[in-house]
Scaffold this active site. Structure first.
Site, PDB file in Angstrom:
ATOM      1  N   TYR A 172       0.837  -1.201   0.000  1.00  0.00           N
ATOM      2  CA  TYR A 172       0.000   0.000   0.000  1.00  0.00           C
ATOM      3  C   TYR A 172       0.872   1.250   0.000  1.00  0.00           C
ATOM      4  O   TYR A 172       0.630   2.203  -0.754  1.00  0.00           O
ATOM      5  CB  TYR A 172      -0.916  -0.016   1.224  1.00  0.00           C
ATOM      6  CG  TYR A 172      -1.885   1.132   1.294  1.00  0.00           C
ATOM      7  CD1 TYR A 172      -3.064   1.127   0.545  1.00  0.00           C
ATOM      8  CD2 TYR A 172      -1.643   2.231   2.118  1.00  0.00           C
ATOM      9  CE1 TYR A 172      -3.959   2.181   0.618  1.00  0.00           C
ATOM     10  CE2 TYR A 172      -2.537   3.281   2.209  1.00  0.00           C
ATOM     11  CZ  TYR A 172      -3.694   3.255   1.448  1.00  0.00           C
ATOM     12  OH  TYR A 172      -4.579   4.300   1.516  1.00  0.00           O
ATOM     13  N   LYS A 176       0.986   4.304  -2.823  1.00  0.00           N
ATOM     14  CA  LYS A 176       0.653   5.690  -2.514  1.00  0.00           C
ATOM     15  C   LYS A 176       1.830   6.637  -2.755  1.00  0.00           C
ATOM     16  O   LYS A 176       1.636   7.822  -3.066  1.00  0.00           O
ATOM     17  CB  LYS A 176       0.137   5.791  -1.077  1.00  0.00           C
ATOM     18  CG  LYS A 176      -1.215   5.119  -0.883  1.00  0.00           C
ATOM     19  CD  LYS A 176      -2.272   5.713  -1.811  1.00  0.00           C
ATOM     20  CE  LYS A 176      -3.651   5.166  -1.589  1.00  0.00           C
ATOM     21  NZ  LYS A 176      -4.676   5.835  -2.413  1.00  0.00           N
TER      22      LYS A 176
END
Length: 264
Positions: A172, A176
């Protein structure tokens, strides 16, 4: 009082708590035409109902599709432009989480799944948004305003994990960080073409997905935030809509943290 916003808004992940809050905030600021993309038709129905309750004169176009599928995304944007003629505010909000495991234990399938949605999907949407915005004329300048009209504005919802890191959350975090790189590059490439591109980096958001068990697990980190609590979706939506609007007409390439974790 600032004049109402003109134009058309497009939001990915529009069926989720944050996407819905963003749609409602656009409506509150005067936007009358809003399109929302989500995988789940039932979630989009919920957003349509919430918008109707907020402002009955808002026209909402729900569109289902898989962000990671190039042909589906092209079809999504064709439907939005056929309906509304343009896209002035594009909010790339949709994303998925990843397993909390170290890299040496991470499966390639998990890597592909997270990057396919969070990076490729966001990139596919941004590419179509840019292609459309480059074709359209700027909105008319509002009376008495010295703001230079733009062809469009894009806001990518990244995360505090786009500028920081968290143990065991590599996939993740990687995704990002990647979309912030895209924002920073595209903001340079399209600034003189009348298109602004910015990122918002939320921390913990209080949504229905945060179960009591998750809330207890996150409590030590939440307690370290400056305000000692999670943000409400509406508080993140305020920042997103501000950056998208002409009230931020001289802001591009920024990465706005809402709200940063304490360094202590």
């Amino acid at each position: 009082m600032a004049p109402a916003l003109q134009g058309v808004a497009f939001i990915t992940g529009a069926g989720g708590a944050l996407g819905r809050a963003i749609a409602i905030e656009f409506a509150r600021q005067g936007v009358k035409r809003i399109a929302g993309l989500d995988l789940r038709e039932d979630a989009l129905i919920g957003t349509a109902e919430a918008l109707k309750a907020e402002a009955s004169d808002v026209e909402f176009l729900p569109v289902t599709g898989d962000m990671s599928d190039e042909e589906q995304i092209k079809d999504v944007f064709a439907k939005v432009v056929a309906k509304f003629g343009r896209i002035d505010y594009a909010i790339n909000n949709a994303a998925i989480g990843s397993p909390f495991i170290p890299t040496d234990e991470t499966a390639t399938a998990d890597f592909d799944r997270v990057q396919k949605i969070n990076v490729k999907g966001t990139w596919l949407c941004e590419r179509e948004e840019l292609r459309q915005m480059l074709k359209q004329d700027p909105l008319p300048q509002q009376p008495g305003s010295r703001r230079v009209p733009s062809r469009g504005s894009i806001v990518v919802v990244s995360s505090l994990l786009g500028i920081r890191a968290q143990p065991l959350n590599g996939l993740y975090t990687l995704s990002k960080h990647a979309v912030i790189g895209m924002v920073r590059t595209d903001s340079i490439d399209y600034a003189t073409k009348g298109i602004r591109i910015n990122a918002v980096c939320p921390g913990f958001i209080d949504t229905p997905l945060v179960t009591p068990a998750i809330r207890e697990l996150l409590k030590p980190q939440i307690d370290k935030t400056p305000m000692g609590r999670m943000a409400f979706p509406e508080e993140i939506a305020d920042s997103v809509v501000y950056l998208a609007s002409d009230r931020a007409s001289y802001i591009t390439g920024t990465v706005l943290s809402v709200s940063e974790l304490s360094q202590s």
